[in-house]
Design a protein around this motif. Sequence first.
Motif, PDB file in Angstrom:
ATOM      1  N   PHE B  40      29.827  37.718  49.891  1.00  0.00           N
ATOM      2  CA  PHE B  40      28.867  36.647  49.626  1.00  0.00           C
ATOM      3  C   PHE B  40      29.021  35.446  50.552  1.00  0.00           C
ATOM      4  O   PHE B  40      28.123  34.636  50.674  1.00  0.00           O
ATOM      5  N   ASP B  41      30.203  35.306  51.163  1.00  0.00           N
ATOM      6  CA  ASP B  41      30.406  34.138  52.032  1.00  0.00           C
ATOM      7  C   ASP B  41      31.591  34.422  52.959  1.00  0.00           C
ATOM      8  O   ASP B  41      32.364  35.339  52.721  1.00  0.00           O
ATOM      9  N   ASP B  42      31.730  33.591  53.985  1.00  0.00           N
ATOM     10  CA  ASP B  42      32.870  33.786  54.888  1.00  0.00           C
ATOM     11  C   ASP B  42      34.164  33.458  54.164  1.00  0.00           C
ATOM     12  O   ASP B  42      34.233  32.496  53.402  1.00  0.00           O
ATOM     13  N   LEU B  43      35.183  34.227  54.449  1.00  0.00           N
ATOM     14  CA  LEU B  43      36.467  34.097  53.742  1.00  0.00           C
ATOM     15  C   LEU B  43      37.038  32.687  53.924  1.00  0.00           C
ATOM     16  O   LEU B  43      36.820  32.050  54.942  1.00  0.00           O
ATOM     17  N   ASN B  44      37.817  32.265  52.914  1.00  0.00           N
ATOM     18  CA  ASN B  44      38.159  30.858  52.784  1.00  0.00           C
ATOM     19  C   ASN B  44      39.448  30.754  51.973  1.00  0.00           C
ATOM     20  O   ASN B  44      39.765  31.629  51.172  1.00  0.00           O
ATOM     21  N   ASP B  45      40.172  29.656  52.161  1.00  0.00           N
ATOM     22  CA  ASP B  45      41.436  29.441  51.442  1.00  0.00           C
ATOM     23  C   ASP B  45      41.297  29.446  49.921  1.00  0.00           C
ATOM     24  O   ASP B  45      42.293  29.609  49.217  1.00  0.00           O
ATOM     25  N   ARG B  46      40.104  29.190  49.433  1.00  0.00           N
ATOM     26  CA  ARG B  46      39.896  29.079  48.003  1.00  0.00           C
ATOM     27  C   ARG B  46      40.342  30.314  47.225  1.00  0.00           C
ATOM     28  O   ARG B  46      40.648  30.235  46.038  1.00  0.00           O
ATOM     29  N   VAL B  47      40.373  31.436  47.924  1.00  0.00           N
ATOM     30  CA  VAL B  47      40.682  32.689  47.241  1.00  0.00           C
ATOM     31  C   VAL B  47      42.194  32.966  47.195  1.00  0.00           C
ATOM     32  O   VAL B  47      42.646  33.845  46.470  1.00  0.00           O
ATOM     33  N   VAL B  48      42.978  32.186  47.938  1.00  0.00           N
ATOM     34  CA  VAL B  48      44.407  32.504  48.085  1.00  0.00           C
ATOM     35  C   VAL B  48      45.154  32.508  46.748  1.00  0.00           C
ATOM     36  O   VAL B  48      45.758  33.514  46.367  1.00  0.00           O
ATOM     37  N   GLU B  49      45.118  31.395  46.026  1.00  0.00           N
ATOM     38  CA  GLU B  49      45.901  31.321  44.789  1.00  0.00           C
ATOM     39  C   GLU B  49      45.406  32.297  43.716  1.00  0.00           C
ATOM     40  O   GLU B  49      46.226  32.950  43.066  1.00  0.00           O
ATOM     41  N   ARG B 166      38.139  44.738  37.838  1.00  0.00           N
ATOM     42  CA  ARG B 166      36.916  44.004  37.545  1.00  0.00           C
ATOM     43  C   ARG B 166      37.121  42.503  37.777  1.00  0.00           C
ATOM     44  O   ARG B 166      36.290  41.826  38.378  1.00  0.00           O
ATOM     45  N   PHE B 167      38.262  41.993  37.308  1.00  0.00           N
ATOM     46  CA  PHE B 167      38.548  40.572  37.523  1.00  0.00           C
ATOM     47  C   PHE B 167      38.595  40.262  39.015  1.00  0.00           C
ATOM     48  O   PHE B 167      38.056  39.238  39.467  1.00  0.00           O
ATOM     49  N   ALA B 168      39.270  41.115  39.778  1.00  0.00           N
ATOM     50  CA  ALA B 168      39.410  40.894  41.223  1.00  0.00           C
ATOM     51  C   ALA B 168      38.036  40.670  41.849  1.00  0.00           C
ATOM     52  O   ALA B 168      37.817  39.701  42.595  1.00  0.00           O
ATOM     53  N   ILE B 169      37.127  41.545  41.516  1.00  0.00           N
ATOM     54  CA  ILE B 169      35.816  41.520  42.159  1.00  0.00           C
ATOM     55  C   ILE B 169      34.947  40.383  41.632  1.00  0.00           C
ATOM     56  O   ILE B 169      34.300  39.663  42.400  1.00  0.00           O
ATOM     57  N   ARG B 170      34.949  40.187  40.327  1.00  0.00           N
ATOM     58  CA  ARG B 170      34.190  39.081  39.746  1.00  0.00           C
ATOM     59  C   ARG B 170      34.687  37.734  40.261  1.00  0.00           C
ATOM     60  O   ARG B 170      33.902  36.848  40.583  1.00  0.00           O
ATOM     61  N   LEU B 175      33.853  32.854  43.206  1.00  0.00           N
ATOM     62  CA  LEU B 175      34.354  31.779  44.068  1.00  0.00           C
ATOM     63  C   LEU B 175      33.490  31.622  45.315  1.00  0.00           C
ATOM     64  O   LEU B 175      33.372  30.533  45.874  1.00  0.00           O
ATOM     65  N   ALA B 176      32.893  32.736  45.756  1.00  0.00           N
ATOM     66  CA  ALA B 176      32.045  32.673  46.954  1.00  0.00           C
ATOM     67  C   ALA B 176      30.639  32.209  46.628  1.00  0.00           C
ATOM     68  O   ALA B 176      29.783  32.147  47.511  1.00  0.00           O
ATOM     69  N   GLY B 177      30.387  31.917  45.342  1.00  0.00           N
ATOM     70  CA  GLY B 177      29.089  31.349  44.990  1.00  0.00           C
ATOM     71  C   GLY B 177      28.040  32.351  44.538  1.00  0.00           C
ATOM     72  O   GLY B 177      26.846  32.031  44.542  1.00  0.00           O
ATOM     73  N   ALA B 178      28.456  33.546  44.149  1.00  0.00           N
ATOM     74  CA  ALA B 178      27.478  34.530  43.657  1.00  0.00           C
ATOM     75  C   ALA B 178      26.781  33.985  42.411  1.00  0.00           C
ATOM     76  O   ALA B 178      27.404  33.322  41.586  1.00  0.00           O
ATOM     77  N   LYS B 179      25.489  34.269  42.285  1.00  0.00           N
ATOM     78  CA  LYS B 179      24.696  33.794  41.139  1.00  0.00           C
ATOM     79  C   LYS B 179      24.801  34.803  39.980  1.00  0.00           C
ATOM     80  O   LYS B 179      25.102  35.966  40.200  1.00  0.00           O
ATOM     81  N   LEU B 252      25.842  47.838  44.419  1.00  0.00           N
ATOM     82  CA  LEU B 252      25.972  46.925  45.567  1.00  0.00           C
ATOM     83  C   LEU B 252      24.607  46.564  46.118  1.00  0.00           C
ATOM     84  O   LEU B 252      24.369  45.417  46.519  1.00  0.00           O
ATOM     85  N   LYS B 253      23.694  47.549  46.156  1.00  0.00           N
ATOM     86  CA  LYS B 253      22.335  47.256  46.646  1.00  0.00           C
ATOM     87  C   LYS B 253      21.663  46.241  45.721  1.00  0.00           C
ATOM     88  O   LYS B 253      21.019  45.300  46.184  1.00  0.00           O
ATOM     89  N   THR B 254      21.818  46.452  44.398  1.00  0.00           N
ATOM     90  CA  THR B 254      21.210  45.529  43.434  1.00  0.00           C
ATOM     91  C   THR B 254      21.782  44.122  43.586  1.00  0.00           C
ATOM     92  O   THR B 254      21.062  43.126  43.486  1.00  0.00           O
ATOM     93  N   ALA B 255      23.094  44.044  43.824  1.00  0.00           N
ATOM     94  CA  ALA B 255      23.737  42.731  43.975  1.00  0.00           C
ATOM     95  C   ALA B 255      23.335  42.073  45.292  1.00  0.00           C
ATOM     96  O   ALA B 255      23.562  40.882  45.500  1.00  0.00           O
ATOM     97  N   ASN B 256      22.754  42.878  46.177  1.00  0.00           N
ATOM     98  CA  ASN B 256      22.284  42.374  47.463  1.00  0.00           C
ATOM     99  C   ASN B 256      23.406  41.691  48.251  1.00  0.00           C
ATOM    100  O   ASN B 256      23.250  40.570  48.730  1.00  0.00           O
ATOM    101  N   VAL B 257      24.515  42.383  48.374  1.00  0.00           N
ATOM    102  CA  VAL B 257      25.659  41.813  49.111  1.00  0.00           C
ATOM    103  C   VAL B 257      25.539  42.125  50.597  1.00  0.00           C
ATOM    104  O   VAL B 257      24.772  42.998  51.001  1.00  0.00           O
ATOM    105  N   ARG B 258      26.325  41.380  51.377  1.00  0.00           N
ATOM    106  CA  ARG B 258      26.410  41.681  52.805  1.00  0.00           C
ATOM    107  C   ARG B 258      26.951  43.101  53.007  1.00  0.00           C
ATOM    108  O   ARG B 258      27.794  43.560  52.257  1.00  0.00           O
TER     109      ARG B 258
END
Lengths: 274, 274
Positions: B40-49, B166-170, B175-179, B252-258
């Motif tokens: 959903f977005d370019d990788l970022n430090d927010r995901v580290v912790e 499931r938690f990992a992916i959600r 965090l990347a801003g998925a709606k 994945l198609k329904t979620a319309n991800v990159r």
Amino acid sequence: MKTIHSLHSPLNLKDSMLYSVEAGGKRLRPILMMAAYEAFDDLNDRVVEPAVALELVHTYSLIHDDLPAMDDDDYRRGKLTNHKQFNEATAILAGDALLTAAFQVISSSPHIEAEEKVFLTKELSTAAGPEGMVAGQMLDLEAERQSLSLEDMSQIHLLKTGQLIRFAIRAGAYLAGAKPPQLEAINEYAVYLGLIFQIQDDILDVVGNEEKLGKPVGSDEQSEKSTYPKILGLDGARRKKEEYMEKAYQALKTANVREGILYEFVDYLGNRDA
Amino acid sequence: MKTIHSLHSPLNLKDSMLYSVEAGGKRLRPILMMAAYEAFDDLNDRVVEPAVALELVHTYSLIHDDLPAMDDDDYRRGKLTNHKQFNEATAILAGDALLTAAFQVISSSPHIEAEEKVFLTKELSTAAGPEGMVAGQMLDLEAERQSLSLEDMSQIHLLKTGQLIRFAIRAGAYLAGAKPPQLEAINEYAVYLGLIFQIQDDILDVVGNEEKLGKPVGSDEQSEKSTYPKILGLDGARRKKEEYMEKAYQALKTANVREGILYEFVDYLGNRDA
């Protein structure tokens, strides 16, 4: 307790969690949290979920502490310990579940703000985790059958029982709006209160009444555990307790809290007979 | 890992925590979280912790699962299990400490907002707790030596391994801003991915290469465990896996991800040989 009754969990796991949560302890930690809240403001729903979470963490710690690989206790509060009533695997999982649920309870509270949830999660996990209660349990196990110095023994108590007591009081004061200098003074109070609690525990194991305590006295003697009466003598332990009671009162004065239950707790914990 | 190395914890406790954290698993869950972020977005430090916290929870679950009272395993990833390397008490405490530390890591992150910390704490504790992973482990223990229906077995996997996946992916997507509608579709993807992972695990236990896997094959047969190949036959299990792979692609198609790594994961997990 609503929280656990309403869980969609395997029956055995739920029964095992409820068994220990409902075993009827003194609820000292939640009561302390509420007392600390009341020392700064009128009591309020905001403290409910943090208090429940704390009791869940305390209960998990008792279940795991009683396991055969740990303290190997068959009875707690006059009832079979969790692994005796169920089995070891169930007891391990019930403990894991209660610990995890504590953070679920805080983060799901409808009564407190996100910033407050983060503060409580951080403080509770720090108090209970590898630098807190778990560290104390580890040191306690390693110290078995060793004579400890007063300092080493106090350090174990400060971690093993003191950290959750400290959290109870800090969390209550924080939620009630205590300011940083007040939080610091109340923190000192909490540290002394934990030590007073432990010294009286050790004293009761020597001179207490088995029926009131719901557990055999003299078990510390038998297990060669280091205790305040063993290191300081019974009179010395009593004097140390009174010294800490005095310091606890001083800290309350510095924190400038309302008169009332936090003052009474010093006497209640210092002079309890069970 | 910095987080644990810098702890002020008793040496044995820290060693035991590090031993299992550094045992070198696939780091599947943190990688999945980062992959979901990147979808959903370019990788970022927010995901580290959050990613570190998730791996700590996973590691704790392995330590406790391996205990004598649970699955009683002596080896994991070709190394002695934690309680064999240290002892049972230390392994129980190391697990408790890692679980608790996970919530410390999330709540202390300098990279994410309070609201996000609360979301992650709530979701992780729900996924790992008495209605999630711990429930799955309880059901799994109870199911030992029983023939399960396909439905009951899937339910166990959805809880025991599926919830953290499931938690990992959600968490990554959130965090990347998925709606919300995207989060729902990605959730479906995560459920299928967990099942694909498990089916391939079961298949590898029948036809896998011991050296690549780092563990003996045929252990499910020996333990009379219910597995996909036992219930559906080897071909049936493969067909079921392919069906789920197709559904994962659809989600994945329904979620319309990159385009990219989330797509590749379906093939990677479905066709891995270790």
